[in-house]
Enzyme design. Structure first.
Site, PDB file in Angstrom:
ATOM      1  N   HIS A   1       5.406   6.159  -1.005  1.00  0.00           N
ATOM      2  CA  HIS A   1       6.388   5.010  -1.407  1.00  0.00           C
ATOM      3  C   HIS A   1       5.489   3.702  -1.253  1.00  0.00           C
ATOM      4  O   HIS A   1       4.258   3.874  -0.388  1.00  0.00           O
ATOM      5  CB  HIS A   1       7.613   5.127  -0.561  1.00  0.00           C
ATOM      6  CG  HIS A   1       7.223   4.921   0.883  1.00  0.00           C
ATOM      7  ND1 HIS A   1       6.813   5.723   1.764  1.00  0.00           N
ATOM      8  CD2 HIS A   1       7.282   3.644   1.689  1.00  0.00           C
ATOM      9  CE1 HIS A   1       6.911   5.296   2.837  1.00  0.00           C
ATOM     10  NE2 HIS A   1       6.773   4.040   2.818  1.00  0.00           N
TER      11      HIS A   1
ATOM     12  N   HIS B   1       0.848  -1.263  -0.184  1.00  0.00           N
ATOM     13  CA  HIS B   1      -0.055  -0.035   0.040  1.00  0.00           C
ATOM     14  C   HIS B   1       0.785   1.340   0.118  1.00  0.00           C
ATOM     15  O   HIS B   1       2.272   1.323   0.266  1.00  0.00           O
ATOM     16  CB  HIS B   1      -0.937  -0.073   1.338  1.00  0.00           C
ATOM     17  CG  HIS B   1      -0.173   0.145   2.474  1.00  0.00           C
ATOM     18  ND1 HIS B   1       0.351  -0.875   3.175  1.00  0.00           N
ATOM     19  CD2 HIS B   1       0.236   1.301   3.274  1.00  0.00           C
ATOM     20  CE1 HIS B   1       0.968  -0.545   4.138  1.00  0.00           C
ATOM     21  NE2 HIS B   1       0.986   0.751   4.449  1.00  0.00           N
TER      22      HIS B   1
END
Length: 178
Positions: free
Chosen positions: A121, A37
């Site tokens: 990220h 995620h």
């Protein structure tokens, strides 16, 4: 208590592509598909009433769907030792704007600001002290550039810590729409 964070989930094809990149760092704890995620905002441990307030606050956010792509790799250090490797997410402007909206909505209900710089990220691996060097992985994937993908909703996750690492349950979902 509920340990919460707000995140975006890349589509299945992107997650599969990321899973195919994983390897090459001895002792790394590589993420599973369920763990991949992009965190928008870490919340931490809150009571049930605060978790309910978080859900209401997230429902007030208006933002257009995002078109993102994976771009480059890096690592986070703690005490001058790598503790995680990640794939970067671009472009920064749109996702950073959504991060700010989430942060502001949570501040309005009394939670403190995140307080640290936001770097979008996808964490690929956690690195225990015994993990091998990361330089080879970083060099091999430095030019990482993924195809664009669309994100149409954000999720509220509850994190459960266990002996094998964290597991995440999506407990809320909000569409991104202007």
């Amino acid at each position: 208590m509920h340990r919460l964070f707000v995140a975006l989930r890349p589509p299945p094809a992107i997650r599969q592509w990321l899973l195919g990149l994983m390897g090459g760092i001895q002792g790394a704890r590589w993420q599973t598909d369920d763990q991949l995620h992009v965190t928008l905002r870490y919340i931490g441990e809150v009571t049930t009433p605060v978790a309910e307030d978080v859900a209401v606050a997230l429902g007030t956010i208006r933002a257009a769907p995002l078109t993102l792509r994976l771009n480059g790799v890096g690592c986070f250090d703690k005490h001058d030792r790598p503790n995680a490797v990640w794939a970067g997410v671009a472009p920064h402007e749109a996702i950073t704007a959504l991060h700010r909206k989430v942060d502001q909505a949570l501040i309005r209900i009394g939670l403190p600001s995140e307080g640290r710089a936001y770097l979008p990220h996808v964490t690929l691996a956690r690195l225990p002290r015994s993990a091998g060097p990361v330089s080879g992985f970083l060099a091999d994937h430095a030019a990482l550039a993924g195809a664009p993908f669309e994100i149409g909703h954000m999720l509220l996750f509850e994190s459960h810590l266990g002996s094998e690492g964290a597991s995440y349950d999506a407990i809320g979902r909000w569409p991104l729409r202007s």
